[in-house]
Design a protein around this motif. Structure first.
Motif, mmCIF file in Angstrom:
data_model
loop_
_atom_site.group_PDB
_atom_site.id
_atom_site.type_symbol
_atom_site.label_atom_id
_atom_site.label_comp_id
_atom_site.label_asym_id
_atom_site.label_seq_id
_atom_site.Cartn_x
_atom_site.Cartn_y
_atom_site.Cartn_z
ATOM 1 N N GLN A 199 -19.160 -73.117 6.550
ATOM 2 C CA GLN A 199 -18.619 -73.413 7.885
ATOM 3 C C GLN A 199 -19.338 -72.604 8.953
ATOM 4 O O GLN A 199 -19.648 -73.101 10.022
ATOM 5 C CB GLN A 199 -17.120 -73.133 7.906
ATOM 6 N N ARG A 200 -19.613 -71.332 8.653
ATOM 7 C CA ARG A 200 -20.317 -70.502 9.641
ATOM 8 C C ARG A 200 -21.739 -70.990 9.864
ATOM 9 O O ARG A 200 -22.287 -70.885 10.951
ATOM 10 C CB ARG A 200 -20.335 -69.042 9.183
ATOM 11 N N LEU A 201 -22.352 -71.552 8.798
ATOM 12 C CA LEU A 201 -23.721 -72.085 8.935
ATOM 13 C C LEU A 201 -23.726 -73.464 9.592
ATOM 14 O O LEU A 201 -24.783 -74.024 9.845
ATOM 15 C CB LEU A 201 -24.373 -72.207 7.554
ATOM 16 N N LYS A 202 -22.520 -73.996 9.829
ATOM 17 C CA LYS A 202 -22.369 -75.353 10.371
ATOM 18 C C LYS A 202 -23.147 -76.355 9.504
ATOM 19 O O LYS A 202 -23.881 -77.215 10.007
ATOM 20 C CB LYS A 202 -22.836 -75.416 11.835
ATOM 21 N N LEU A 203 -22.968 -76.204 8.212
ATOM 22 C CA LEU A 203 -23.660 -77.075 7.260
ATOM 23 C C LEU A 203 -23.213 -78.520 7.473
ATOM 24 O O LEU A 203 -22.019 -78.794 7.576
ATOM 25 C CB LEU A 203 -23.290 -76.619 5.837
ATOM 26 N N GLU A 204 -24.165 -79.446 7.543
ATOM 27 C CA GLU A 204 -23.814 -80.841 7.779
ATOM 28 C C GLU A 204 -23.002 -81.392 6.602
ATOM 29 O O GLU A 204 -23.221 -80.983 5.453
ATOM 30 C CB GLU A 204 -25.049 -81.692 8.049
ATOM 31 N N PRO A 205 -22.061 -82.335 6.858
ATOM 32 C CA PRO A 205 -21.111 -82.756 5.821
ATOM 33 C C PRO A 205 -21.779 -83.290 4.550
ATOM 34 O O PRO A 205 -21.306 -83.007 3.454
ATOM 35 C CB PRO A 205 -20.296 -83.859 6.497
ATOM 36 N N GLY A 206 -22.880 -84.035 4.683
ATOM 37 C CA GLY A 206 -23.510 -84.601 3.488
ATOM 38 C C GLY A 206 -24.051 -83.507 2.578
ATOM 39 O O GLY A 206 -23.834 -83.515 1.361
ATOM 40 N N LEU A 207 -24.722 -82.552 3.185
ATOM 41 C CA LEU A 207 -25.298 -81.453 2.401
ATOM 42 C C LEU A 207 -24.191 -80.573 1.818
ATOM 43 O O LEU A 207 -24.302 -80.070 0.690
ATOM 44 C CB LEU A 207 -26.222 -80.645 3.316
ATOM 45 N N TYR A 208 -23.116 -80.422 2.589
ATOM 46 C CA TYR A 208 -21.958 -79.674 2.092
ATOM 47 C C TYR A 208 -21.457 -80.302 0.798
ATOM 48 O O TYR A 208 -21.214 -79.618 -0.197
ATOM 49 C CB TYR A 208 -20.860 -79.684 3.168
#
Ligand code: NAD
Length: 435
Positions: free
Chosen positions: A39-48
Motif C-alpha cells: 500500500q505504501r508503494l502504491k502497488l498497482e492492483p494487477g501486480l498486487y
C-alpha cells in the motif's frame, strides 16, 4: 498488461483479519507485512494480485520402504513463490509441523529476502511431513531421494535450487545433488547449496548467517551512535545462527550476557566467554552445567536488561503477550519470523529498532548464492573473498533499508519489504505480463 503497468491506484485494502490467525498463521503474518508495504508503494492492483499468489505449489506423495519392510507414505511440498528475478531459491525442511501454509510463507519470505540483498534469485521452499528423529539414516536417504525425484521437474540450477533448513543438512543436499545428477546423466553441483565443501560447497557458508547478523547489528549500532564496546547482547537459540552470531559479536567488542537453547538459558551480567560456552555445549551437550552463571528460562532471556536481543531459534517467540517486557534497544532477527505481526506494533511504539529477518539473516542465502556462482564458474574463492563480498552486500543492504525507513518514516521491517517488493515489481513491469 494494462492492470500491471502504471495505474496510480493503491493496492486494495484487505478486510480485517482475525487477531489469532494473523499471529499464528505464518502466511497471514507474512501477508500482513506485505499488504502494508504494498500500500505504501502504491502497488498497482494487477501486480498486487500477482505478488500475493505463489507461482507454483506442488504436493507429492513420498512412499518409502521402512527398514522393517513396510511401506510408509509421506506428504511433501515444494512451493515456488516468485521467479521473476531468477531461479527460485529456498530450503527443504523435514518436520511434523510442516504445512502448505507454512511452506508458502517461507517461500514468499525467500523471495523478499533475495530481493532485499539484491541477489538474482526468486524464492521457494519445500518440506516433508515426517519425524526424522524416528528414521534410520538409510530411511532418511531413501526419503530424501524419493522426494527429490518427485519434484525433479522443478529442480535445476536455472529453475529451483534447494538448501538445508530445519532437520536437513549437507548430507541430504549431497543425496539430492546425486539423485538429480543421476537423472540428468551428468554431475550438476549447482542444483543445491549448503553442500559439503568437497563437492562444491562454499567456504564461509556455515558461518554466513551469524556473520550477517553481526554485520547488520554493527551497522544498527553505528546508526544509533552507540559504541560496539560494552554493548550487551542476549541470544536465544545457540545453534548455527545463534552461536556464530554470539561469537562474532563478542569478537567485535560486544559483551554477550546471555544465551539459551531449547532447555533454557544462562546469564552473567558481566559477560560470558562465548568460545568457552561453545566448547562446554559440545562436550556436555547442555548449557545448564556451565559454571558461574544464573540459569534462566527462554521467556526471561527475552526480557533481560540488555542492548541487543538476537532471537535465533524459532518462529513466533516475540508476541503481543511478551513484547511490552522487552528492554533491548535493538532486535536482530536471526531466526525466520520470530516476531508476530501484532508484536511489531508494540515494539515500534517502544522505539525498539528491529532488524527484520529478511535482512538480518540474509547472510546465509547470500553465501548460498556465492556457492551457486562458484559451482557454475567451476572456480572457488578463498574464505577471505567470501567474507569480504558478504560484508559488502550486508552493509549496502542495511543502508538501503535504513534509507527507505527514514524516507517513508516506517519501521525497518516495512522498509525491507518495500525495498524487496519494489525490486520484484520493477522486474515484472520490465518483463511485461504474459497474460
Ligand atoms: P539450529 O538447529 O542449528 O539451532 C537452533 C537452536 O535453537 C538450538 O540451539 C536449539 O536448542 C534452539 N531451540 C530449539 N527450540 C527452542 C526453544 N523452544 N526455545 C529456545 N531455543 C530453542 O538452527 P539454525 O540453523 O541456527 O536456525 C535457527 C533459526 O534461524 C531458524 O529459524 C532458521 O530458519 C533461521 N535461519 C537459519 C539460517 C542458517 O543458515 N542456518 C539462515 C536463515 C535463517
Amino acid at each position: 498488461m494494462s492492470n500491471v503497468t502504471a495505474s496510480g491506484h493503491h493496492a486494495p485494502i484487505r478486510p480485517e483479519r482475525d487477531t489469532f490467525l494473523a499471529d499464528e498463521n505464518p502466511f497471514e503474518a507474512m501477508m500482513a507485512r506485505f499488504d502494508d508495504a504494498a500500500q505504501r508503494l502504491k502497488l498497482e492492483p494487477g501486480l498486487y494480485k500477482v505478488l500475493r499468489s505463489p507461482e507454483k505449489q506442488i504436493i507429492v506423495s513420498v512412499p518409502i520402504l521402512r527398514d522393517n519392510g513396510e511401506v510408509e507414505v509421506y506428504t511433501g511440498y515444494r512451493v515456488l513463490y516468485n521467479t521473476a528475478r531468477g531461479p527460485a531459491k529456498g530450503g527443504i525442511r523435514f518436520d511434523m509441523g510442516v504445512t502448505l501454509d507454512e511452506v508458502k510463507a517461507l517461500a514468499a519470505w525467500m523471495t523478499w529476502k533475495c530481493a532485499v540483498v539484491n541477489i538474482p534469485f526468486g524464492g521457494s521452499k519445500g518440506g516433508v511431513i515426517c519425524d526424522p528423529s524416528t528414521m534410520s539414516n538409510a530411511e532418511l536417504e531413501r526419503m530424501t531421494r524419493r522426494y527429490a525425484s518427485a519434484i525433479i521437474e522443478t529442480l535445476g540450477p536455472d529453475s529451483d535450487v534447494p538448501a538445508p533448513d530445519v532437520n536437513t543438512n549437507e548430507r541430504m543436499m549431497a543425496w539430492i545433488m546425486d539423485t538429480y545428477s543421476m537423472h540428468k546423466r551428468h554431475t550438476v553441483t549447482a542444483v543445491v547449496t549448503g553442500k559439503p565443501i568437497e563437492m562444491g560447497g562454499s567456504l564461509g557458508r556455515r558461518e554466513a548467517t551469524g556473520r550477517g547478523c553481526m554485520l547488520v547489528t554493527r551497522e544498527a549500532l553505528k546508526k544509533m551512535g552507540r559504541p560496539l564496546k560494552g554493548t550487551r547482547v542476549a541470544v536465544q537459540g545457540f545453534g548455527n545462527v545463534g552461536s556464530i552470531s554470539a561469537l562474532l559479536m563478542e569478537r567485535e567488542g560486544m559483551t554477550v550476557v546471555a544465551v539459551s537453547d531449547k532447555e533454557g538459558g544462562i546469564y552473567n551480567p558481566k559477560g560470558l566467554n562465548v568460545p568457552d560456552v561453545i566448547q562446554h555445549l559440545q562436550a556436555r551437550k547442555t548449557l545448564k552445567t556451565y559454571p558461574n552463571v544464573e540459569i534462566i528460562t527462554n521467556e526471561q532471556l527475552l526480557a533481560l536488561d540488555c542492548d541487543v536481543l538476537v532471537p535465533a531459534a524459532l518462529e513466533n517467540v516475540i508476541t503481543q503477550e511478551n513484547a511490552s517486557r522487552i528492554k533491548a534497544k535493538i532486535i536482530c532477527e536471526g531466526a525466520n519470523g520470530p516476531t508476530s505481526a501484532h508484536a511489531d506494533k508494540i515494539l515500534a511504539e517502544k522505539g525498539i529498532l528491529v532488524i527484520p529477518d529478511i535482512l538480518a539473516n540474509a547472510g546465509g542465502v547470500t553465501v548460498s548464492y556465492f556457492e551457486w556462482v562458484q559451482d557454475r564458474g567451476g572456480y572457488f574463492w578463498d574464505e577471505e573473498t567470501v567474507n569480504q563480498r558478504l560484508e559488502k552486500i550486508m552493509v549496502t543492504s542495511f543502508q538501503e533499508v535504513a534509507a527507505m525507513a527514514d524516507r517513508h518514516s516506517v519501521t525497518m521491517r516495512i522498509a525491507a519489504y518495500m525495498v524487496a517488493i519494489d525490486r520484484v515489481a520493477k522486474v515484472h513491469r520490465l518483463r511485461g505480463m504474459y497474460a
